[in-house]
Design a protein around this motif. Structure first.
Motif, PDB file in Angstrom:
ATOM      1  N   VAL A 142      -1.022  10.484  -6.926  1.00 26.96           N
ATOM      2  CA  VAL A 142      -1.868   9.380  -6.457  1.00 26.96           C
ATOM      3  C   VAL A 142      -3.225   9.316  -7.186  1.00 26.96           C
ATOM      4  N   GLY A 143      -3.363  10.107  -8.257  1.00 26.10           N
ATOM      5  CA  GLY A 143      -4.566   9.976  -9.079  1.00 26.10           C
ATOM      6  C   GLY A 143      -5.695  10.927  -8.751  1.00 26.10           C
ATOM      7  N   ALA A 144      -5.457  11.877  -7.871  1.00 22.97           N
ATOM      8  CA  ALA A 144      -6.551  12.757  -7.449  1.00 22.97           C
ATOM      9  C   ALA A 144      -6.634  14.048  -8.261  1.00 22.97           C
ATOM     10  N   CYS A 145      -5.510  14.611  -8.624  1.00 21.55           N
ATOM     11  CA  CYS A 145      -5.542  15.971  -9.168  1.00 21.55           C
ATOM     12  C   CYS A 145      -5.836  16.020 -10.663  1.00 21.55           C
ATOM     13  N   LEU A 173       7.194   9.053  -0.923  1.00 13.79           N
ATOM     14  CA  LEU A 173       5.792   8.626  -1.021  1.00 13.79           C
ATOM     15  C   LEU A 173       5.731   7.524  -2.078  1.00 13.79           C
ATOM     16  N   MET A 200       0.834  -1.205   0.000  1.00 13.85           N
ATOM     17  CA  MET A 200       0.000   0.000   0.000  1.00 13.85           C
ATOM     18  C   MET A 200       0.867   1.252   0.000  1.00 13.85           C
ATOM     19  N   LYS A 201       0.333   2.283  -0.674  1.00  9.08           N
ATOM     20  CA  LYS A 201       1.056   3.542  -0.755  1.00  9.08           C
ATOM     21  C   LYS A 201       1.183   4.202   0.613  1.00  9.08           C
ATOM     22  N   LYS A 202       2.369   4.727   0.883  1.00  7.24           N
ATOM     23  CA  LYS A 202       2.603   5.382   2.165  1.00  7.24           C
ATOM     24  C   LYS A 202       3.646   6.472   2.010  1.00  7.24           C
ATOM     25  N   ARG A 203       3.601   7.440   2.952  1.00  7.78           N
ATOM     26  CA  ARG A 203       4.734   8.362   3.036  1.00  7.78           C
ATOM     27  C   ARG A 203       5.622   7.843   4.143  1.00  7.78           C
ATOM     28  N   LEU A 224       5.945  20.117  -3.723  1.00  7.45           N
ATOM     29  CA  LEU A 224       5.449  18.853  -4.268  1.00  7.45           C
ATOM     30  C   LEU A 224       6.529  17.780  -4.268  1.00  7.45           C
ATOM     31  N   PRO A 225       6.115  16.543  -3.997  1.00  8.06           N
ATOM     32  CA  PRO A 225       7.092  15.457  -4.087  1.00  8.06           C
ATOM     33  C   PRO A 225       7.516  15.248  -5.544  1.00  8.06           C
ATOM     34  N   ARG A 226       8.805  14.992  -5.748  1.00  5.79           N
ATOM     35  CA  ARG A 226       9.332  14.782  -7.105  1.00  5.79           C
ATOM     36  C   ARG A 226       9.110  13.350  -7.549  1.00  5.79           C
ATOM     37  N   TYR A 274      10.529  13.947  -1.384  1.00  7.78           N
ATOM     38  CA  TYR A 274      10.374  15.280  -0.790  1.00  7.78           C
ATOM     39  C   TYR A 274      11.734  15.933  -0.649  1.00  7.78           C
ATOM     40  N   ALA A 281       1.283  16.521  -9.863  1.00 10.61           N
ATOM     41  CA  ALA A 281       1.166  17.192  -8.566  1.00 10.61           C
ATOM     42  C   ALA A 281       1.030  16.126  -7.484  1.00 10.61           C
ATOM     43  N   CYS A 282      -0.144  15.477  -7.414  1.00  7.30           N
ATOM     44  CA  CYS A 282      -0.370  14.583  -6.266  1.00  7.30           C
ATOM     45  C   CYS A 282       0.338  13.235  -6.401  1.00  7.30           C
TER      46      CYS A 282
END
Lengths: 264, 321
Positions: free
Chosen positions: A226-229, A98, A1-4, A52-54, A44, A223-224
């Motif tokens: 994770v598929g949101a923006c 991330l 699962m995705k995590k920071r 924003l994370p690269r 980060y 940007a995100c």
């Protein structure tokens, strides 16, 4: 699962002018182990003005599956509008990441096949883990500007037959990766590729000509991650089931797509 | 024996040792367990962030704008990073109301959070169509009307920059809406108080602000615009002082509640918005930076209340004049 998660910087060195080789040990059990080739992480930076994370592709997972290798270009124009160095040449301490993000290359589709693994410039890094994992007869074709930048060529040599192309002809075939494929009369059952857009267009055309499937890894300003923006989209041949339009999210639905499914 | 669960129950948070704290707020008759929401367009319909945050903890999820039919959005590049924030010109890409009602609403209904749906359109009829469809869905608590997206050529901001147009669309939406209506205002106006008054006079139940500020970035190496759309909306911590100022001005101008947003990154930022006059806050671009930001903001507000021995978060709303 995705995590920071926080990751220990095990080492960082400049391999070649502006190309950095970074080994990270994510402080989260199972993080590196879960990575598949072609996936990426958001890194980060310490610069608080750059938020924003690269998005950076994962080059390699260590043999014991505990650490990740990232090879990136400092100030690369294609990794976004990110103009500063990632970690300022930091060689110790920690960095937050991330991930793992995106869907990697379909490794199982290459099993037992003759593959063409094609990479250009800073698109080459994810091909290291890919060629390592593929149980196939790998033919690896990589392109650089000139002989002063041949990063990761040695790493790839261990995982298949290597062919080089340079724009000025100072190493290997003079020209691009497709020129190298033709010069060496390479045939294959399947293509995997990552590199700049003009190269990917040429690879898509090559796959159509050879009538073989090609899986290409795309990049776009994100940007995100994770598929949101909906910032990083690519036009698709069919209406995509998630977006319900002819668009797919590179970060989540990709970054790897079957070449004939995307309009590039 | 008392068992301390450490959970917030219906707005009663118990992080302080024994301190009873109310974080619940009410907007237009709708109760929210806390004042923290998600800014439209930065959180999808929650699906992408459910891996990171417990959606049950949020006051509300405000969805990405939805139109009567699918919209493909703008060409790429759609995003660019700038100092302390980002520019975007997504162009309201959305799957259309049919898919939204079939997929996104059932997903959100699984969680104990309020659902606010952001509505966009090119014409008044477009907005009304979506508003009517949503009226049949009781799980939707409120509607947020997007009259402030700077990245589409028709509709949206065309309704949000002139008082008469804003008044007209607010009236029309209110006539058809079953749920309370939030008008999302643009900061790209000369007098925000005047806009806020127009929306209130037309019957808006609440306001949300600010949408992004129109900006531009040029890539000097390629000598091209960073965004395919040339201009984009600026968001992130860079715009926070503008948002705080505008919320303060709007709060002075109207009596209806305001949901404040613009670069909120932590609990302290959120408190600043509440003090300026917002009744609730939304986390926007910072979701992209750190997907855990919403929960962090909720905790931060609770910590602030505890530090200053404030029992009710509502005491903060508009407390600085």
């Amino acid at each position: 699962m995705k995590k920071r998660v926080s990751a220990r910087i095990l080492s960082q060195r400049e391999m070649e002018n502006g190309i950095f080789d970074l080994w990270l040990n994510p402080m989260e059990p199972g993080f590196a182990e879960a990575v598949s080739p072609g996936q990426f992480v958001g890194v980060y930076t310490k610069d608080r003005s750059k938020l924003l994370p690269r998005p950076i592709s994962i080059c390699e997972v260590s043999g014991d599956r505990s650490s990740l290798r990232l090879v990136y270009r400092r100030g690369g124009t294609n990794t976004g509008t990110y103009s500063l160095s990632l970690l300022d040449g930091q060689t110790c301490g920690t960095v937050d990441i991330l991930g793992p993000l995106g869907n990697g290359f379909p490794v199982e589709k290459g099993k037992g096949k003759k593959t063409l693994i094609i990479g250009g410039g800073i698109g080459i890094p994810p091909l290291v883990e890919l060629s390592k994992r593929l149980e196939a007869r790998n033919q690896i074709v990589i392109g650089y500007r000139d002989r002063t930048q041949t990063f990761l060529a040695r790493d790839l040599e261990d995982h298949g037959k290597l062919f080089l192309a340079t724009e000025d002809g100072s190493r290997g075939t003079k020209g691009n990766v497709v020129d190298a494929v033709r010069e060496n009369q390479l045939g294959a059952d399947i293509i995997y590729a990552c590199g700049p857009m003009p190269m990917l267009r040429a690879v898509k055309a090559l796959a159509a000509e050879l009538k073989i499937p090609a899986y290409i890894s795309l990049e776009e300003h994100m940007a995100c991650g994770v598929g949101a923006c909906l910032g990083c989209v690519v036009k698709t041949k069919e209406v995509h089931p998630h977006t319900n339009v002819n668009n797919a999210r590179i970060c989540t639905d990709g970054p790897v797509f079957e070449a004939d499914q995307v309009e590039i | 024996m008392q068992i301390f669960l450490g959970e917030s129950i219906a707005g009663q948070s118990a992080i302080g040792r024994g301190m009873d704290m109310n974080t619940q707020i009410t907007i237009a008759g709708v109760d929210f367990k806390n004042p923290v929401m998600t800014a439209s367009g930065t959180f999808g319909s929650g699906m992408e962030y459910a891996d990171f945050v417990d959606l049950n903890k949020l006051g509300a999820v405000v969805t990405k704008g939805v139109a009567s039919v699918p919209w493909p959005g703008n060409p790429v590049p759609r995003v660019a990073e700038v100092y302390g924030g980002m520019l975007n010109a997504i162009g309201l890409q959305n799957p259309g109301i049919d898919v939204f009602l079939q997929r996104d609403i059932p997903f959100l209904k699984q969680f104990d959070t309020k659902i606010i749906v952001n509505v966009c359109g090119k014409t008044v009829e477009d907005y009304v169509e979506v508003v009517e469809r949503l009226g049949e869905e009781p799980a939707v608590s409120m509607l947020e009307i997007n009259v402030s997206c700077p990245n589409v050529k028709e509709g949206a901001i065309a309704f949000g920059q002139k008082t008469e147009a804003l008044y007209g669309i607010t009236r029309e939406v209110k006539r058809h809406a079953k749920q309370p209506v939030i008008m999302k205002l643009s900061p790209n106006v000369a007098d925000i108080g005047e806009m806020a008054r127009a929306a209130e006079a037309a019957g808006a139940d609440a306001l949300s602000m600010i949408n992004t500020i129109t900006g531009m970035k040029i890539d000097i190496h390629r000598r091209k615009f960073a965004l395919a759309n040339k201009t984009g909306g600026l968001s992130g911590p860079a715009i926070k002082p503008v948002a705080v100022r505008m919320i303060y001005q709007a709060a002075q101008a109207v009596k209806i509640p305001i949901i404040g947003m613009g670069g909120i990154a932590d609990g302290e930022d959120a408190v600043e918005f509440l003090l300026a006059g917002a009744s609730a806050v939304s986390v926007g671009a910072m979701n992209f930076v750190d997907p855990y930001t919403t929960e962090k903001v909720i905790r931060g507000i609770e910590e602030y209340l505890e530090t200053y021995h404030i029992e009710d978060v509502r005491e903060l709303i508009g407390a600085v004049r």
